[in-house]
Scaffold this motif. Structure first.
Motif, short mmCIF file in Angstrom:
data_model
loop_
_atom_site.label_atom_id
_atom_site.label_comp_id
_atom_site.label_asym_id
_atom_site.label_seq_id
_atom_site.Cartn_x
_atom_site.Cartn_y
_atom_site.Cartn_z
N LEU A 153 51.43 43.34 33.81
CA LEU A 153 51.60 44.92 33.65
C LEU A 153 50.70 45.29 32.65
O LEU A 153 50.63 46.51 32.68
N ASN A 154 50.44 44.58 31.67
CA ASN A 154 49.60 45.41 30.66
C ASN A 154 48.13 45.68 31.11
O ASN A 154 47.45 44.84 31.66
N ARG A 155 47.69 46.79 31.02
CA ARG A 155 46.50 47.48 31.54
C ARG A 155 45.37 46.84 30.72
O ARG A 155 44.09 46.69 31.34
N ASP A 156 45.50 46.82 29.54
CA ASP A 156 44.48 46.04 28.73
C ASP A 156 44.09 44.70 29.35
O ASP A 156 42.79 44.42 29.36
N TYR A 157 45.07 44.14 29.63
CA TYR A 157 44.61 42.48 30.16
C TYR A 157 44.10 42.89 31.47
O TYR A 157 43.32 41.92 31.81
N ARG A 158 44.43 43.71 32.20
CA ARG A 158 44.07 43.94 33.57
C ARG A 158 42.44 44.22 33.49
O ARG A 158 41.77 43.73 34.31
N ASP A 159 42.08 45.18 32.59
CA ASP A 159 40.86 45.61 32.43
C ASP A 159 40.13 44.52 32.07
O ASP A 159 38.80 44.30 32.41
N GLU A 160 40.60 43.70 31.14
CA GLU A 160 39.89 42.47 30.52
C GLU A 160 39.55 41.53 31.81
O GLU A 160 38.43 40.91 31.95
N ARG A 161 40.51 41.18 32.67
CA ARG A 161 40.45 40.34 33.62
C ARG A 161 39.40 40.88 34.70
O ARG A 161 38.66 40.06 35.40
N ARG A 162 39.52 42.18 34.98
CA ARG A 162 38.49 42.77 35.95
C ARG A 162 37.11 42.58 35.25
O ARG A 162 36.04 42.20 36.04
N GLU A 163 36.84 42.68 34.06
CA GLU A 163 35.47 42.79 33.40
C GLU A 163 34.91 41.19 33.66
O GLU A 163 33.86 40.67 33.79
N ARG A 164 35.91 40.09 33.33
CA ARG A 164 35.66 38.73 33.53
C ARG A 164 35.38 38.37 34.91
O ARG A 164 34.37 37.73 35.16
N GLU A 165 35.91 38.94 35.73
CA GLU A 165 35.53 38.68 37.15
C GLU A 165 34.14 39.31 37.67
O GLU A 165 33.67 38.52 38.42
N GLU A 166 33.95 40.56 37.05
CA GLU A 166 32.63 41.00 37.23
C GLU A 166 31.31 40.26 36.63
O GLU A 166 30.30 40.11 37.02
N VAL A 167 31.62 39.77 35.30
CA VAL A 167 30.83 38.48 34.80
C VAL A 167 30.71 37.43 35.77
O VAL A 167 29.65 36.74 35.89
N ARG A 168 31.75 36.77 36.30
CA ARG A 168 31.65 35.56 36.97
C ARG A 168 30.79 35.82 38.34
O ARG A 168 30.16 35.11 38.79
N ARG A 169 30.99 37.03 38.98
CA ARG A 169 30.04 37.29 39.98
C ARG A 169 28.60 37.97 39.75
O ARG A 169 27.83 37.42 40.43
N SER A 170 28.31 38.42 38.51
CA SER A 170 26.99 38.60 38.24
C SER A 170 26.13 37.83 37.36
O SER A 170 24.96 38.00 37.64
N VAL A 171 26.80 36.82 36.58
CA VAL A 171 26.10 36.11 35.84
C VAL A 171 25.03 34.99 36.71
O VAL A 171 25.45 34.72 37.83
#
Length: 296
Positions: A153-171
């Motif tokens: 439910l924590n939106r900060d955690y959600r945004d952090e997770r989305r950023e991490r997933e973007e890093v996983r796809r882009s690195v």
């Protein structure tokens, strides 16, 4: 030749009674319908058509507006504004589908559409698994059963997770060569498209014969991993594993070894390394004050 379907100016808001009244009058004129005829086609009272066209309805029902526009030969479309980056979610400009819409909880209900939901395959996938650090624990010893899926439910955690997933796809992982890297050394880096460094691996060639003082040919060598570093914010995304796999793919059949402790042992074991018996133990020199070092 058929007349073009009337449309309102870009950016006009159908919630504005004046815009809606103007559009409906133009559609009715194009269809050559009276207010009574349009009302019959739309299945609404004639008085409702009159109120909409006069602008006296401050907040008409969406279903009523849709019926009137369709009955007059028009079409009511919903468009999605581009996101913060100025790009639409999909090439057609539509909103992207909910990625987890097919998942259901134990009661068969959908999960919240605005949150990120992911399947739980092992304890590390579930925030409620406080014992996940000991993920080698057999399932029979798990203190809680795992749910089929989970979310935060924590939106900060959600945004952090989305950023991490973007890093996983882009690195991207690449080998670094040149005058800064000796011929007997290896260096691999994990980079983002903008060149930002998120991980690095360094290793060097070594002849196992040097440890025993015997002779060996140049073909007798092995690669020693000096270190694998990944930025703290992007750990557990598989970046370290990709760096190790890049090294193993580059050295081919040559043996690779590393000297590490916990949790490096768990990481290297996941990369296919095993504990080798017969190797010298790791030792370090500790200065002794006020006496001679112990004799063994």
């Amino acid at each position: 030749m058929a007349e073009p379907i009337p449309s309102i100016s870009p950016g006009a808001d159908l919630a504005d009674p004046a815009h809606l009244a103007d559009l409906l009058r133009r559609l009715r004129r194009r269809a050559d319908l009276s207010q009574r005829e349009l009302a019959v086609r739309a299945g609404v009272p004639q008085s409702a058509v009159a109120r909409v066209e006069s602008g006296r309805v401050a907040d008409p029902r969406y279903r009523t507006v849709e019926r009137l526009i369709r009955a007059a030969g028009g079409r009511l479309d919903v468009t999605v504004d581009p996101g913060p980056g100025g790009k639409a979610d999909t090439p057609s400009g539509e909103a992207a589908p909910v990625p987890h819409d097919d998942l259901r909880d134990q009661a068969g209900r959908r999960y919240p559409a605005h949150l990120d939901v992911w399947e739980v395959r092992e304890p590390r996938d579930w925030p409620g698994a406080w014992w996940a650090e000991w993920y080698t624990l057999p399932p029979r010893l798990w203190p809680l059963p795992l749910p089929p899926a989970t979310y935060r439910l924590n939106r900060d955690y959600r945004d952090e997770r989305r950023e991490r997933e973007e890093v996983r796809r882009s690195v991207r992982v690449r080998r670094v060569t040149g005058p800064t890297v000796p011929a007997t050394a290896w260096r691999f880096v994990a980079e983002m498209p903008d060149g930002g460094l998120v991980g690095e691996l360094r290793a060097h060639d070594e002849s196992p014969h040097l440890r025993w003082g015997d002779r060996g040919g140049p073909q007798d060598r092995e690669v020693v991993i000096d270190g694998v570093l990944v930025a703290v914010a992007y750990r557990r995304l598989g970046i370290g594993r990709r760096l190790v796999e890049a090294l193993l793919g580059a050295i081919g059949p040559v043996c690779a070894r590393a000297l590490t402790g916990h949790p490096g042992i768990i990481f290297l074991h996941a990369c296919g390394f095993g504990v080798e018996s017969g190797r010298p133990a790791a030792m370090r020199h500790v200065p002794v004050s006020g006496g001679q070092p112990p004799r063994w």
